[in-house]
Design an enzyme around this catalytic site. Sequence first.
Site, PDB file in Angstrom:
ATOM      1  N   GLU A 229     -51.850   7.448 -41.556  1.00  0.00           N
ATOM      2  CA  GLU A 229     -52.625   6.475 -42.334  1.00  0.00           C
ATOM      3  C   GLU A 229     -51.888   6.017 -43.589  1.00  0.00           C
ATOM      4  O   GLU A 229     -52.455   5.271 -44.390  1.00  0.00           O
ATOM      5  CB  GLU A 229     -53.983   7.066 -42.719  1.00  0.00           C
ATOM      6  CG  GLU A 229     -54.933   7.255 -41.559  1.00  0.00           C
ATOM      7  CD  GLU A 229     -56.298   7.715 -42.040  1.00  0.00           C
ATOM      8  OE1 GLU A 229     -57.022   6.900 -42.655  1.00  0.00           O
ATOM      9  OE2 GLU A 229     -56.629   8.892 -41.814  1.00  0.00           O
ATOM     10  N   ASP A 257     -41.501  16.454 -48.291  1.00  0.00           N
ATOM     11  CA  ASP A 257     -40.524  16.713 -49.347  1.00  0.00           C
ATOM     12  C   ASP A 257     -39.714  15.455 -49.655  1.00  0.00           C
ATOM     13  O   ASP A 257     -39.394  15.165 -50.812  1.00  0.00           O
ATOM     14  CB  ASP A 257     -39.572  17.843 -48.931  1.00  0.00           C
ATOM     15  CG  ASP A 257     -40.308  19.135 -48.640  1.00  0.00           C
ATOM     16  OD1 ASP A 257     -41.437  19.311 -49.136  1.00  0.00           O
ATOM     17  OD2 ASP A 257     -39.755  19.979 -47.902  1.00  0.00           O
TER      18      ASP A 257
END
Length: 326
Positions: A229, A257
């Site tokens: 999303e 990350d």
Amino acid sequence: MSTPVVTLTLNPAIDQTVTLDALTPGAVHRAAGVRHDAGGKGVNVASCLADWGVPVAAAGLLGADNAAPFTALFAAKGIADHFLRVAGETRTNIKLVDRRAGDTTDINLPGLRPGPAALAAVEAALDGLVGDGTVAVLAGSVPDGLDPGAYARLIPRLAARGARVVLDTSGVPLARALAGEMPFCVKPNRHELEVWAGRRLTDRADLLGVARRLNAAGVGLVAVSLGAEGALFVTDREALHAGALEVTGGSSVGAGDAMVAGLVAGLHDALPLGALARRATAFAVAKLGRPGPHLPERTTVESIAAAVAVTPAEGWAAAASTPAPI
């Protein structure tokens, strides 16, 4: 002398990635491949930033007995190595990549159990690296043996030295940190935001509302990663949604990350929120399917960023709440 960007990894790991044609519980498998990478959230962020060309220092705790992969990574990428070596071995995290299912099973092994003296030494090292304008990234879990409130203790200490603190953790360390002096930036995923809110967040408007609550509580930039999303980026002046580009056939390991690295690269360059959202999303997308803590060439990342659709978050949230016509 302060460093533009510093990452802290208190609980690094050597990532052992085993690729399988298919993972079947209880069966004997023949691996299609295996690789070992120096890892841990802050290490991964530093590695991606170095690929982008941002000067970065990496600090934290490493086991002296198997520090060689980290030393080699830092030397190869020009990352300033300020890790404290302690007795013992850094933990190993096993990642089982299932090609057929397209997902990854993680097995995180126990690691070092440093004591308070080790944390005090790390804090002293950070004092020498952080100054006015430094972006300080506190990332990953807190190892057994250390107070889970370590980040909550570090945030005001670093902020007092003029640093903008970016926090990416979960569980008790995140809860403790968000109960004290707030970091400048936090990057929860949906589940971590739900834990902070104390309830499920299945509605887009609810997700945006809780992100705004964090902002109102003192977090200058809230970036919520939502997988397929996309992501939300919320400040006290603006709230944006960045759409996720459709990518197939790649593992998502390390994408979070990489998004943090993109956020930091955007802060380092003082980008406006829209451009920062595109860059952070592009870093995450560029990392998909790539083994190890590495980005592709800069032109590839810039091309991805140009394709990221960024729209007002209010419209994104309202679109999901609009009933379909009969």
